[in-house]
Every structure is written in C-alpha cells, then in structure tokens.
Design a protein around this motif. Structure first.
Motif, PDB file in Angstrom:
ATOM      1  N   UNK A   1      -7.799  -7.324   3.494  1.00  8.60           N
ATOM      2  CA  UNK A   1      -6.568  -7.857   3.199  1.00  8.60           C
ATOM      3  C   UNK A   1      -5.331  -7.110   3.008  1.00  8.60           C
ATOM      4  N   UNK A   2      -5.415  -6.217   1.975  1.00 15.49           N
ATOM      5  CA  UNK A   2      -4.402  -5.022   1.871  1.00 15.49           C
ATOM      6  C   UNK A   2      -4.229  -4.195   2.787  1.00 15.49           C
ATOM      7  N   UNK A   3      -5.214  -3.726   3.488  1.00 18.22           N
ATOM      8  CA  UNK A   3      -5.217  -2.741   4.764  1.00 18.22           C
ATOM      9  C   UNK A   3      -4.422  -3.394   5.775  1.00 18.22           C
ATOM     10  N   UNK A   4      -4.559  -4.673   6.152  1.00 16.19           N
ATOM     11  CA  UNK A   4      -3.844  -5.245   7.207  1.00 16.19           C
ATOM     12  C   UNK A   4      -2.366  -5.661   6.779  1.00 16.19           C
ATOM     13  N   UNK A   5      -2.005  -5.783   5.554  1.00 13.88           N
ATOM     14  CA  UNK A   5      -0.682  -6.178   5.123  1.00 13.88           C
ATOM     15  C   UNK A   5       0.147  -4.913   5.021  1.00 13.88           C
ATOM     16  N   UNK A   6      -0.675  -3.765   4.717  1.00  9.18           N
ATOM     17  CA  UNK A   6       0.114  -2.514   4.490  1.00  9.18           C
ATOM     18  C   UNK A   6       0.175  -1.775   5.884  1.00  9.18           C
ATOM     19  N   UNK A   7      -0.547  -2.327   6.975  1.00  4.52           N
ATOM     20  CA  UNK A   7      -0.390  -1.635   8.359  1.00  4.52           C
ATOM     21  C   UNK A   7       0.906  -2.486   8.774  1.00  4.52           C
ATOM     22  N   UNK A   8       0.818  -3.785   8.754  1.00  8.12           N
ATOM     23  CA  UNK A   8       1.957  -4.646   9.236  1.00  8.12           C
ATOM     24  C   UNK A   8       3.098  -4.481   8.532  1.00  8.12           C
ATOM     25  N   UNK A   9       3.303  -3.687   7.406  1.00 12.26           N
ATOM     26  CA  UNK A   9       4.413  -3.797   6.588  1.00 12.26           C
ATOM     27  C   UNK A   9       5.051  -2.186   6.958  1.00 12.26           C
ATOM     28  N   UNK A  10       4.200  -1.244   7.699  1.00 15.95           N
ATOM     29  CA  UNK A  10       4.472  -0.023   8.052  1.00 15.95           C
ATOM     30  C   UNK A  10       4.406   1.071   7.052  1.00 15.95           C
ATOM     31  N   UNK A  11       3.385   1.179   6.029  1.00 19.33           N
ATOM     32  CA  UNK A  11       3.019   1.989   5.112  1.00 19.33           C
ATOM     33  C   UNK A  11       2.598   3.136   5.963  1.00 19.33           C
ATOM     34  N   UNK A  12       2.939   4.438   5.801  1.00 24.74           N
ATOM     35  CA  UNK A  12       2.675   5.631   6.793  1.00 24.74           C
ATOM     36  C   UNK A  12       1.293   6.139   6.392  1.00 24.74           C
ATOM     37  N   UNK A  13       0.864   5.998   4.839  1.00 29.17           N
ATOM     38  CA  UNK A  13      -0.301   6.541   4.872  1.00 29.17           C
ATOM     39  C   UNK A  13      -1.064   5.658   3.700  1.00 29.17           C
ATOM     40  N   UNK A  14      -2.176   5.473   3.827  1.00 31.44           N
ATOM     41  CA  UNK A  14      -3.233   4.460   3.032  1.00 31.44           C
ATOM     42  C   UNK A  14      -4.420   5.126   2.520  1.00 31.44           C
ATOM     43  N   UNK A  15      -4.554   5.317   1.164  1.00 31.37           N
ATOM     44  CA  UNK A  15      -5.630   5.948   0.750  1.00 31.37           C
ATOM     45  C   UNK A  15      -6.529   5.060   0.078  1.00 31.37           C
ATOM     46  N   UNK A  16      -7.853   4.841   0.153  1.00 33.10           N
ATOM     47  CA  UNK A  16      -8.631   3.968  -0.634  1.00 33.10           C
ATOM     48  C   UNK A  16      -9.515   4.855  -1.320  1.00 33.10           C
ATOM     49  N   UNK A  17      -9.351   4.963  -2.635  1.00 30.57           N
ATOM     50  CA  UNK A  17     -10.130   5.979  -3.590  1.00 30.57           C
ATOM     51  C   UNK A  17     -11.409   5.210  -4.192  1.00 30.57           C
ATOM     52  N   UNK A  18     -12.809   5.637  -3.781  1.00 32.23           N
ATOM     53  CA  UNK A  18     -13.851   4.979  -4.313  1.00 32.23           C
ATOM     54  C   UNK A  18     -14.324   5.799  -5.770  1.00 32.23           C
ATOM     55  N   UNK A  19     -14.182   5.449  -6.856  1.00 31.76           N
ATOM     56  CA  UNK A  19     -14.299   6.403  -7.867  1.00 31.76           C
ATOM     57  C   UNK A  19     -16.110   6.474  -8.119  1.00 31.76           C
ATOM     58  N   UNK A  20     -16.635   5.452  -7.740  1.00 33.14           N
ATOM     59  CA  UNK A  20     -18.259   5.627  -7.989  1.00 33.14           C
ATOM     60  C   UNK A  20     -18.930   6.531  -7.129  1.00 33.14           C
ATOM     61  N   UNK A  21     -18.409   6.533  -5.806  1.00 31.67           N
ATOM     62  CA  UNK A  21     -18.934   7.470  -4.646  1.00 31.67           C
ATOM     63  C   UNK A  21     -18.221   8.686  -4.707  1.00 31.67           C
ATOM     64  N   UNK A  22     -17.144   8.860  -5.420  1.00 32.87           N
ATOM     65  CA  UNK A  22     -16.256   9.745  -5.620  1.00 32.87           C
ATOM     66  C   UNK A  22     -15.715  10.417  -4.180  1.00 32.87           C
ATOM     67  N   UNK A  23     -15.123   9.511  -3.401  1.00 30.84           N
ATOM     68  CA  UNK A  23     -14.708   9.596  -2.343  1.00 30.84           C
ATOM     69  C   UNK A  23     -13.195   8.992  -2.007  1.00 30.84           C
ATOM     70  N   UNK A  24     -12.602   9.577  -0.778  1.00 33.41           N
ATOM     71  CA  UNK A  24     -11.306   9.215  -0.600  1.00 33.41           C
ATOM     72  C   UNK A  24     -11.150   8.745   1.032  1.00 33.41           C
ATOM     73  N   UNK A  25     -10.905   7.404   1.425  1.00 30.12           N
ATOM     74  CA  UNK A  25     -10.846   7.218   2.633  1.00 30.12           C
ATOM     75  C   UNK A  25      -9.343   7.231   3.058  1.00 30.12           C
ATOM     76  N   UNK A  26      -9.018   7.907   4.107  1.00 30.08           N
ATOM     77  CA  UNK A  26      -7.516   8.068   4.548  1.00 30.08           C
ATOM     78  C   UNK A  26      -7.423   7.316   5.900  1.00 30.08           C
ATOM     79  N   UNK A  27      -6.135   6.581   5.869  1.00 28.20           N
ATOM     80  CA  UNK A  27      -5.770   5.915   7.370  1.00 28.20           C
ATOM     81  C   UNK A  27      -4.356   6.295   7.370  1.00 28.20           C
ATOM     82  N   UNK A  28      -3.823   6.570   8.501  1.00 25.73           N
ATOM     83  CA  UNK A  28      -2.652   7.017   8.919  1.00 25.73           C
ATOM     84  C   UNK A  28      -1.975   6.015   9.913  1.00 25.73           C
ATOM     85  N   UNK A  29      -0.643   5.774   9.703  1.00 23.03           N
ATOM     86  CA  UNK A  29      -0.026   4.893  10.718  1.00 23.03           C
ATOM     87  C   UNK A  29       0.369   5.704  11.603  1.00 23.03           C
TER      88      UNK A  29
END
Length: 104
Positions: free
Chosen positions: A42-70
């Motif tokens: 949901x937020x991924x699509x909203x942020x994409x539509x809104x034009x957020x240039x960079x979106x990071x999803x941090x997973x503290x359990x798996x100690x990872x960061x997923x990066x998406x660039x517009x």
C-alpha cells in the motif's frame, strides 16, 4: 493518509510551519509483523504515485534494507542489502551508511 517512519526532505523550499508541501525526497519504513502488507504494497504504491524519489524498507529482524528508486514515475528495485554491506543514499551524494553500524 499514511505516516512514514522517517521522511527526508532535501529541498528546504518544501517546508513550512505545517510540515512538508509535496512529497518528501526519501522515505524509510521499518517493518514490523503488523506492517508488512502496508509497507510493501500500500505505502509502496502511494509513495510511487506521490513521486517520492527514494524508498527504503528496513527489516530489523532479517537485518536488511530494500531500496527502491523512482525512475520515470515508477520504482526500480536497487537491491536488498544486509549487515555486511555499505549502502549509498541516492538523493544525498557522498553519504554512505555502513549497515553493520545500523544493525548492532
């Protein structure tokens, strides 16, 4: 309306007494078991539509960061990075984060 965990506004012209006018330049969401669908879909699509240039999803359990660039109004997947990686913040040149220092 959604509330990001962390917003970065690089352009100070977007800020006023009420907050940010327009989209933040970068958003970071920190996953929890209750927020996976909200953050990954949901937020991924909203942020994409809104034009957020960079979106990071941090997973503290798996100690990872997923990066998406517009790119051309759509997110492109940059990758998943783990504790052993150093990652660059795309919107801020010369800023790198050592994930070993983040996931202590």
């Amino acid at each position: 309306m959604v509330q990001p965990d962390l917003s970065i506004i690089y352009d100070s012209e977007k800020l006023d007494d009420k907050g940010c006018n327009g989209s933040p330049d970068m958003i970071v969401e920190i996953l929890s078991p209750a927020s996976v669908k909200l953050d990954r879909w949901i937020k991924y699509r909203l942020y994409e539509e809104a034009g957020v240039k960079e979106y990071w999803i941090v997973d503290p359990v798996n100690e990872s960061v997923e990066i998406h660039l517009l790119t051309d109004k759509q997110y492109t997947f940059k990758g998943v990075f783990t504790k052993s990686d150093t990652i660059s913040v795309n919107i801020l040149s010369n800023l790198e984060l050592d994930l070993e220092q983040i996931f202590i």
